[in-house]
Design an enzyme around this catalytic site. Sequence first.
Site, PDB file in Angstrom:
ATOM      1  N   ARG A  38      81.521  48.310  39.070  1.00  0.00           N
ATOM      2  CA  ARG A  38      81.570  49.379  40.693  1.00  0.00           C
ATOM      3  C   ARG A  38      80.607  50.303  41.170  1.00  0.00           C
ATOM      4  O   ARG A  38      80.574  51.432  42.088  1.00  0.00           O
ATOM      5  CB  ARG A  38      82.971  49.819  40.630  1.00  0.00           C
ATOM      6  CG  ARG A  38      83.687  51.062  41.188  1.00  0.00           C
ATOM      7  CD  ARG A  38      84.726  51.052  41.452  1.00  0.00           C
ATOM      8  NE  ARG A  38      85.298  52.094  42.132  1.00  0.00           N
ATOM      9  CZ  ARG A  38      86.232  52.082  43.775  1.00  0.00           C
ATOM     10  NH1 ARG A  38      86.485  50.211  43.841  1.00  0.00           N
ATOM     11  NH2 ARG A  38      86.504  53.105  44.402  1.00  0.00           N
ATOM     12  N   ILE A  64      84.826  54.099  49.946  1.00  0.00           N
ATOM     13  CA  ILE A  64      84.635  53.272  48.894  1.00  0.00           C
ATOM     14  C   ILE A  64      85.982  52.760  48.377  1.00  0.00           C
ATOM     15  O   ILE A  64      86.883  53.957  49.132  1.00  0.00           O
ATOM     16  CB  ILE A  64      83.838  52.927  47.898  1.00  0.00           C
ATOM     17  CG1 ILE A  64      84.191  51.478  47.225  1.00  0.00           C
ATOM     18  CG2 ILE A  64      84.241  53.816  46.613  1.00  0.00           C
ATOM     19  CD1 ILE A  64      83.114  51.492  45.467  1.00  0.00           C
ATOM     20  N   SER A  65      87.064  51.533  49.246  1.00  0.00           N
ATOM     21  CA  SER A  65      88.373  51.571  48.979  1.00  0.00           C
ATOM     22  C   SER A  65      88.771  51.653  46.918  1.00  0.00           C
ATOM     23  O   SER A  65      87.937  52.034  46.276  1.00  0.00           O
ATOM     24  CB  SER A  65      88.803  50.729  49.046  1.00  0.00           C
ATOM     25  OG  SER A  65      88.891  50.160  50.493  1.00  0.00           O
ATOM     26  N   GLN A  66      90.203  52.839  46.885  1.00  0.00           N
ATOM     27  CA  GLN A  66      90.556  53.194  45.414  1.00  0.00           C
ATOM     28  C   GLN A  66      90.774  51.448  44.882  1.00  0.00           C
ATOM     29  O   GLN A  66      90.730  50.584  45.453  1.00  0.00           O
ATOM     30  CB  GLN A  66      92.170  53.050  45.821  1.00  0.00           C
ATOM     31  CG  GLN A  66      92.676  54.083  45.164  1.00  0.00           C
ATOM     32  CD  GLN A  66      94.328  54.161  45.279  1.00  0.00           C
ATOM     33  OE1 GLN A  66      94.753  53.580  46.347  1.00  0.00           O
ATOM     34  NE2 GLN A  66      94.875  54.256  43.663  1.00  0.00           N
TER      35      GLN A  66
END
Length: 215
Positions: A38, A64-66
């Site tokens: 990530r 960027i999403s959790q």
Amino acid sequence: MKINNKFQVLRNNMVQSQIIARNITDINVIKAMQKVPRHLFVDENYYNDAYSDYPLPIGFSQTISQPYIVALMTEELDLKKEDVVLEIGTGSGYQTAILAEIAKEVFTVEKINGLFKRAESILMNLNYKNIFFKNSDGYNGWVEKAPFDKIIVTAAPEDIPESLLDQLKDSGIMIIPLGTCGLSQSLFKVKKAGKKILKEEICGVSFVPLVKDDA
Ligand code: SAH
């Protein structure tokens, strides 16, 4: 500690404390989250935050999403290895990589040219061969490649775009946030069964808007 080891440790902790602890059980989702680096999807300044329990900026006012939201949306898609998936809102490309680890092919559409190029380069460097990119307006989907087994939308429109429903296979699943940014927004699971559309609310969320050209 070697740098890659360090990130693998952070990644394992993330999966234990944010994903498994919150009842994500799909083994393919867990394995994908354990594998995909990530940190490579965010700016170097954020490498040490990449495995933390929150979204991060990726430029162009986007995020960027959790990690948990990525895991939840992927699990709710009920992905099979033969699935062909349409993703609207490539963003960093991280969610794209998670999908590509599990499904057969991922077709991903991003409106912002800078993000499209950045995500394509990161995912090509990681050697994914089953991801196809388009720099375009997601409201149109990807009609030449339709219908799709699954559709995932990672920015929120007010209502389900009709064109995306048309591009979903019969008995397919769409995961989509709906509502107004900063006000009330929920994640929905949409199932197509013949002429019937079943819409089930999953939870409250906070996504950037799926931008309309004429807005
Ligand atoms: N899943 C991504 C999150 C992306 S944020 C990640 O984890 O990195 C939402 C993305 O949707 C942004 O990149 C934004 O540019 C894109 N987007 C917004 N409106 C769009 C539209 N109409 N068509 C395609 N992409 C759009």
